[in-house]
Write an enzyme that holds these catalytic residues in place. Structure first.
Site, PDB file in Angstrom:
ATOM      1  N   CYS A 109       0.821  -1.220   0.000  1.00  0.00           N
ATOM      2  CA  CYS A 109       0.000   0.000   0.000  1.00  0.00           C
ATOM      3  C   CYS A 109       0.849   1.263   0.000  1.00  0.00           C
ATOM      4  O   CYS A 109       0.494   2.256  -0.629  1.00  0.00           O
ATOM      5  CB  CYS A 109      -0.947  -0.005   1.194  1.00  0.00           C
ATOM      6  SG  CYS A 109      -0.103  -0.222   2.777  1.00  0.00           S
ATOM      7  N   HIS A 285      -2.199   1.540   7.311  1.00  0.00           N
ATOM      8  CA  HIS A 285      -2.424   1.436   5.873  1.00  0.00           C
ATOM      9  C   HIS A 285      -2.061   2.765   5.206  1.00  0.00           C
ATOM     10  O   HIS A 285      -2.177   3.818   5.824  1.00  0.00           O
ATOM     11  CB  HIS A 285      -3.906   1.112   5.648  1.00  0.00           C
ATOM     12  CG  HIS A 285      -4.275   0.791   4.241  1.00  0.00           C
ATOM     13  ND1 HIS A 285      -3.536  -0.056   3.456  1.00  0.00           N
ATOM     14  CD2 HIS A 285      -5.321   1.198   3.479  1.00  0.00           C
ATOM     15  CE1 HIS A 285      -4.126  -0.147   2.256  1.00  0.00           C
ATOM     16  NE2 HIS A 285      -5.196   0.605   2.249  1.00  0.00           N
ATOM     17  N   ASN A 305      -8.200   4.462  -2.360  1.00  0.00           N
ATOM     18  CA  ASN A 305      -7.584   3.273  -1.785  1.00  0.00           C
ATOM     19  C   ASN A 305      -7.000   2.395  -2.900  1.00  0.00           C
ATOM     20  O   ASN A 305      -7.209   2.676  -4.084  1.00  0.00           O
ATOM     21  CB  ASN A 305      -8.644   2.502  -0.976  1.00  0.00           C
ATOM     22  CG  ASN A 305      -8.040   1.654   0.126  1.00  0.00           C
ATOM     23  OD1 ASN A 305      -6.845   1.351   0.112  1.00  0.00           O
ATOM     24  ND2 ASN A 305      -8.860   1.262   1.084  1.00  0.00           N
TER      25      ASN A 305
END
Ligand SMILES: *[C@@H]1O[C@H](CO)[C@@H](O)[C@H](O)[C@H]1NC(C)=O
Length: 338
Positions: A109, A285, A305
């Site tokens: 990520c 994240h 995202n």
């Protein structure tokens, strides 16, 4: 004595990581609570996955305060719009602002947040003249302690990295182009498959196994593209803090890397302005912070995202702005193209 020990163990291992990523009871509880500014649901992205699978995707190593990038302050404040969404502002000229990616079962990520942000920033800076898709593969494989010691000493590929490092790597080494898994038109497309959910299949392609970090290759998979001349470079990387300062940076230069603490309820986010209300902490994240606005009086940040389009608001989400919700305003990194 034995009973006491049992109670102890039960408390220490209260979180069953083999439990489903989203529990229907939690969804119901959230949706029936008063004053919650968002809706929960069984997002398809996590179908067939457990909490351990989710945890593997949360690959952010927090940056110690002493290692933070130099701060960029906007000395001259501009008057800011109430709402800013780069998909509306630049969507026609910069299709990448609407593009969603899928990190698969890899804790990359931190590389995706930067790759998506850099891609949009190049397009915004050139007013749509250039919109190369920047490679998450190049960052996750080469911005690593084993390959670029100065910029990427805390980065371990699929096992996580710092959100600031890809920006420093972009400055010193440059990053090539790279599209989605299966793409052939760019230098280094992503080589880890997306989370596919075959109803009849055994399990989603991003569950269960620990993905190996892709190899750092200084070549292009498409042999008609030259690796060296395909690279773009960024200016010196910086951090941005303070709500107004961050908003101005978004309006003037485009998306930034941000990180947040992920709890169990975040997997079930379906829409609205997210605030943590239920469930245990799972990990940190990274996401691309793209804009902001106000929804029924609730100020929010708008983010992209890397969980494809079958999570949240079609792959995007909004989170409470101005209260450092889940640490979203705590560490923000960026740079501008050279
Ligand atoms: C390689 O990339 C070029 C430039 O993007 C593209 O025109 C070409 O079709 C690609 N080759 C293959 C085999 O896809």
């Amino acid at each position: 004595m034995r009973a006491l020990l049992l109670v102890f163990c039960a408390a220490a291992f209260a979180l069953d990581l083999y439990a489903p990523a989203i529990q229907p009871e939690m969804v119901e509880q959230i949706n029936s609570m008063n004053g919650v500014t968002w809706q929960a649901g069984m997002n398809g992205h996590f179908e067939g996955l457990n909490l351990k699978d989710v945890q593997r995707m949360l690959g952010v190593h927090p940056t110690p305060a002493s290692e933070r990038l130099p701060e960029k302050h906007h000395m001259k404040a501009i008057s800011l719009p109430d709402e800013f969404d780069p998909r509306k502002e630049y969507g026609d000229r910069c299709p990448s602002t609407k593009m969603l990616r899928d990190q698969g079962g890899c804790g990359s990520c931190w590389a995706f947040a930067a790759a998506a942000s850099i891609t949009d920033r190049i397009c915004i800076a050139t007013k749509g003249a250039m919109n190369p898709i920047i490679s998450a593969e190049d960052i996750v494989s080469c911005c690593s302690i084993t390959h670029a010691p100065l910029e990427c000493t805390s980065d371990k590929g699929c096992n996580g990295g710092q959100i600031k490092d890809p920006w420093s790597y972009w400055h010193s080494k440059g990053v090539v182009t790279g599209g989605l898994y299966g793409d052939t038109q760019t230098c280094q497309p992503y080589t880890i498959p997306p989370c596919e959910h075959h109803v009849d299949g055994p399990r989603p392609s991003c569950a269960g196994e620990d993905y190996k970090t892709p190899q750092c290759l200084r070549t292009c998979s498409n042999s008609s593209i030259d690796y060296k001349s395909d690279k773009t470079f960024g200016d010196k990387a910086y951090s941005v803090s303070g709500v107004q300062n961050i908003m101005q940076e978004l309006v003037q230069h485009g998306p930034l890397s941000a990180s947040l603490s992920v709890y169990e309820d975040f997997e079930a986010y379906k829409g609205g302005v997210y605030q943590h209300v239920k469930g245990s902490f799972l990990g940190l994240h990274a996401v691309s912070l793209i804009g902001y606005g106000v929804d029924n009086g609730t100020p929010y940040w708008l983010l992209k995202n890397s969980w494809n389009n079958d999570w949240g608001e079609g792959g995007f989400f909004r989170i409470l702005r101005g209260k450092n919700e889940c640490g979203i305003e705590g560490e923000i990194a960026g740079s501008v193209p050279m």
